[in-house]
Write a protein that holds these residues in place. Structure first.
Motif, short mmCIF file in Angstrom:
data_model
loop_
_atom_site.label_atom_id
_atom_site.label_comp_id
_atom_site.label_asym_id
_atom_site.label_seq_id
_atom_site.Cartn_x
_atom_site.Cartn_y
_atom_site.Cartn_z
N PHE A 186 0.83 -1.20 0.00
CA PHE A 186 0.00 0.00 0.00
C PHE A 186 0.87 1.25 0.00
CE2 PHE A 186 -3.20 3.01 1.04
CZ PHE A 186 -4.42 2.41 0.76
N LEU A 187 1.92 1.24 0.80
CA LEU A 187 2.81 2.41 0.87
C LEU A 187 3.52 2.66 -0.45
CD1 LEU A 187 4.24 1.77 4.43
CD2 LEU A 187 3.14 3.89 3.71
N LEU A 188 3.84 1.61 -1.18
CA LEU A 188 4.49 1.78 -2.47
C LEU A 188 3.60 2.47 -3.49
CD1 LEU A 188 6.38 -1.63 -2.86
CD2 LEU A 188 7.39 0.64 -2.47
N SER A 189 2.29 2.46 -3.26
CA SER A 189 1.37 3.13 -4.18
C SER A 189 1.33 4.64 -3.95
CB SER A 189 -0.05 2.55 -4.02
OG SER A 189 -0.62 2.92 -2.78
N LEU A 190 1.92 5.12 -2.86
CA LEU A 190 1.93 6.56 -2.58
C LEU A 190 3.08 7.22 -3.34
CD1 LEU A 190 1.40 6.47 1.30
CD2 LEU A 190 -0.33 6.54 -0.50
N PRO A 191 2.85 8.37 -3.96
CA PRO A 191 3.93 9.05 -4.69
C PRO A 191 5.07 9.43 -3.75
CG PRO A 191 1.78 9.98 -5.25
CD PRO A 191 1.56 9.06 -4.09
N ARG A 192 6.26 9.08 -4.13
CA ARG A 192 7.43 9.40 -3.31
C ARG A 192 7.67 10.91 -3.22
NH1 ARG A 192 11.48 6.46 -1.19
NH2 ARG A 192 13.47 7.51 -0.81
N GLU A 193 7.18 11.65 -4.22
CA GLU A 193 7.36 13.10 -4.21
C GLU A 193 6.74 13.75 -2.98
OE1 GLU A 193 6.28 11.34 -6.71
OE2 GLU A 193 7.93 11.50 -8.18
N TYR A 194 5.66 13.18 -2.48
CA TYR A 194 5.05 13.73 -1.27
C TYR A 194 6.02 13.71 -0.10
CZ TYR A 194 0.36 13.74 -3.37
OH TYR A 194 -0.74 14.00 -4.14
N PHE A 195 6.69 12.58 0.05
CA PHE A 195 7.62 12.43 1.17
C PHE A 195 8.85 13.32 0.97
CE2 PHE A 195 5.20 8.48 0.90
CZ PHE A 195 4.75 8.35 2.20
N GLU A 196 9.32 13.41 -0.27
CA GLU A 196 10.48 14.25 -0.52
C GLU A 196 10.17 15.72 -0.26
OE1 GLU A 196 13.34 13.07 -0.94
OE2 GLU A 196 12.75 10.97 -1.24
N ALA A 197 8.97 16.15 -0.65
CA ALA A 197 8.57 17.53 -0.40
C ALA A 197 8.49 17.80 1.10
CB ALA A 197 7.23 17.82 -1.06
N ALA A 198 7.97 16.83 1.85
CA ALA A 198 7.87 16.99 3.29
C ALA A 198 9.26 17.04 3.93
CB ALA A 198 7.05 15.86 3.89
N ARG A 199 10.18 16.25 3.41
CA ARG A 199 11.56 16.27 3.94
C ARG A 199 12.22 17.62 3.67
NH1 ARG A 199 13.97 13.93 7.63
NH2 ARG A 199 15.97 13.81 6.52
N MET A 200 11.98 18.18 2.50
CA MET A 200 12.54 19.49 2.19
C MET A 200 11.94 20.57 3.07
SD MET A 200 12.75 19.33 -1.98
CE MET A 200 13.41 21.00 -2.03
N ASP A 201 10.73 20.33 3.54
CA ASP A 201 10.07 21.28 4.42
C ASP A 201 10.50 21.11 5.88
OD1 ASP A 201 8.23 23.46 4.36
OD2 ASP A 201 6.78 22.22 5.44
N GLY A 202 11.41 20.17 6.12
CA GLY A 202 11.95 19.99 7.46
C GLY A 202 11.30 18.91 8.28
N ALA A 203 10.45 18.05 7.68
CA ALA A 203 9.79 16.99 8.44
C ALA A 203 10.78 15.89 8.78
CB ALA A 203 8.63 16.41 7.64
N SER A 204 10.69 15.37 9.99
CA SER A 204 11.51 14.24 10.40
C SER A 204 10.87 12.95 9.91
CB SER A 204 11.64 14.22 11.92
OG SER A 204 10.37 14.01 12.52
N TYR A 205 11.62 11.85 10.05
CA TYR A 205 11.08 10.57 9.61
C TYR A 205 9.85 10.16 10.41
CZ TYR A 205 15.32 10.10 6.83
OH TYR A 205 16.32 10.32 5.92
N PRO A 206 9.83 10.32 11.73
CA PRO A 206 8.58 10.04 12.45
C PRO A 206 7.41 10.89 11.98
CG PRO A 206 10.40 10.12 13.99
CD PRO A 206 10.93 10.60 12.67
N GLN A 207 7.67 12.15 11.62
CA GLN A 207 6.60 13.00 11.11
C GLN A 207 6.11 12.52 9.74
OE1 GLN A 207 8.63 16.81 11.40
NE2 GLN A 207 7.24 17.47 13.03
#
Length: 306
Positions: A186-207
Motif C-alpha cells: 500500500f505504501l508503495l502506491s503513494l507518490p514518493r514526491e510527497y515524502f520528498e517535499a515533506a523532507r525538504m520542508d523539514g519533516a523528520s522521519y517520524p513526522q
C-alpha cells in the motif's frame, strides 16, 4: 502557511484514487441485459444462502430445548430462549467477553502499528540488501506456529509472564510478516514526491510516518486491524498454553470449558454450548458490518503499486 506534510496528507493520491474509483460499478454495467442482471443477483443470493445456512442453523438450534437440538429443520421449535439466560448464569461470560475484547484490541493495535513502522522502512528507505532482508521477513511466514511454540513459551516463562494475558498480545509488538507485506504494498502506491517535499520542508522521519503516511494508509491499517482482531478473538491455542485462572480466560478458552462441562464430557446440554457459540460469533459480525466499506477498499488498493 501550511507545511508540506499537511498539504500532502490531504492531497489526492495517485494509485489510491483510481483504485477507489475502480470499486464503483461502471456505468456500462448498469446497461446489461435484464436477464444477465437477474442471473447475477440470483447467483449471489444463492451463494449468500449457502454461506448463511450454518449460522442460521446454529441460531435455531441454540433456541431449542435439549431434546430437539439436533432435530431436522431450521425453525427453533420448541422455542427455548432461556438457553441464553442459562449460559450467562452458569459461566462468567461477561468476564470472558471483556478479556477477549482487551486482548483483541491490544493484539490488533500492537501488530498494526509495529508492522506499519517496518513496512514504512521497507517502502521509503533505499539501502543495500533491502530486498534480501524483506525476503527473509517473508520467509518467516513459512515457519508453522508449532516450530516456535516451545521456544516462545520458554521465553515467556523466563520472564515470569506465563499465567497472564501478556503473551497473548505482546508478541505482536514485533510485527507480522503478512501485515508488513500488505502495508508495504500500500505504501508503495503513494507518490514518493510527497515524502520528498515533506523532507525538504523539514519533516523528520517520524513526522513522515505519523502525519503523512499514516493518514493515507488508513484503509490498509483497518484491514490489518480487523484481520488480527479476528485472529485473536478466535484463538484457542495460546490461551490453552498460557492461561490457568478462569477469570483470565478469553472467550474461546471459556467456550472450551463450556464444551467440556456441558458437551462431550459433561451433561450433553448442547443447547447451552450452541448459545455460547452464537454469543461469541455476534461481535465479529458487528465488527465486519461497520468496517466492511473500508475493509473492501483496503484489500482492493493494497496490491496496487503506483
Amino acid at each position: 502557511m501550511t507545511s508540506a506534510v499537511e498539504r500532502s496528507a490531504v492531497a489526492p493520491v495517485s494509485g489510491v484514487e483510481p483504485a477507489r474509483t475502480a470499486l464503483r460499478r461502471p456505468a456500462e454495467e448498469a446497461r446489461r441485459p435484464l436477464w444477465q442482471r437477474v442471473l447475477l443477483v440470483a447467483a449471489l443470493a444463492g451463494a449468500a444462502v449457502i454461506f448463511l445456512l450454518p449460522f442460521v442453523w446454529l441460531i435455531s438450534a441454540s433456541l431449542r430445548t435439549r431434546a430437539y437440538v439436533f432435530a431436522p429443520g431450521f425453525l427453533p421449535l420448541p422455542f427455548a430462549p432461556e438457553n441464553y439466560a442459562e449460559v450467562w448464569g452458569v459461566v462468567p461470560l461477561v468476564t470472558w467477553l471483556f478479556n477477549s475484547l482487551v486482548v483483541g484490541v491490544a493484539a490488533a493495535a500492537a501488530v498494526t502499528i509495529s508492522s506499519a513502522w517496518v513496512a514504512f522502512g521497507f517502502a521509503y528507505f533505499r539501502f543495500p540488501g533491502r530486498n534480501l532482508l524483506f525476503g527473509l521477513v517473508l520467509a518467516t511466514m513459512m515457519l508453522p506456529f508449532a516450530v516456535t511454540m516451545i521456544p516462545t513459551y520458554l521465553i515467556w516463562s523466563k520472564l515470569g509472564l506465563t499465567g497472564t494475558q501478556v503473551p497473548l498480545w505482546a508478541g505482536n509488538l514485533f510485527g507480522s510478516a503478512f501485515y508488513i507485506f500488505l502495508l508495504r504494498q500500500f505504501l508503495l502506491s503513494l507518490p514518493r514526491e510527497y515524502f520528498e517535499a515533506a523532507r525538504m520542508d523539514g519533516a523528520s522521519y517520524p513526522q513522515l510516518f505519523w502525519k503523512l503516511a499514516f493518514p493515507l494508509i488508513r484503509p490498509a491499517l483497518l484491514v490489518a486491524f480487523v484481520f488480527e482482531f479476528k485472529a485473536s478473538w478466535t484463538d484457542l491455542l495460546k490461551p490453552l498454553i498460557y492461561l490457568r485462572d478462569e477469570h483470565l480466560y478469553t472467550l474461546p478458552r471459556g467456550l472450551k470449558v463450556v464444551l467440556d462441562r456441558f458437551g462431550y464430557g459433561g451433561e450433553q446440554q448442547w443447547e447451552v454450548v450452541l448459545a455460547g457459540s452464537v454469543i461469541a460469533t455476534i461481535p465479529m459480525i458487528i465488527l465486519f458490518f461497520f468496517a466492511q466499506r473500508h475493509f473492501i477498499e483496503g484489500i482492493a488498493t493494497s496490491g496496487r503499486k503506483g
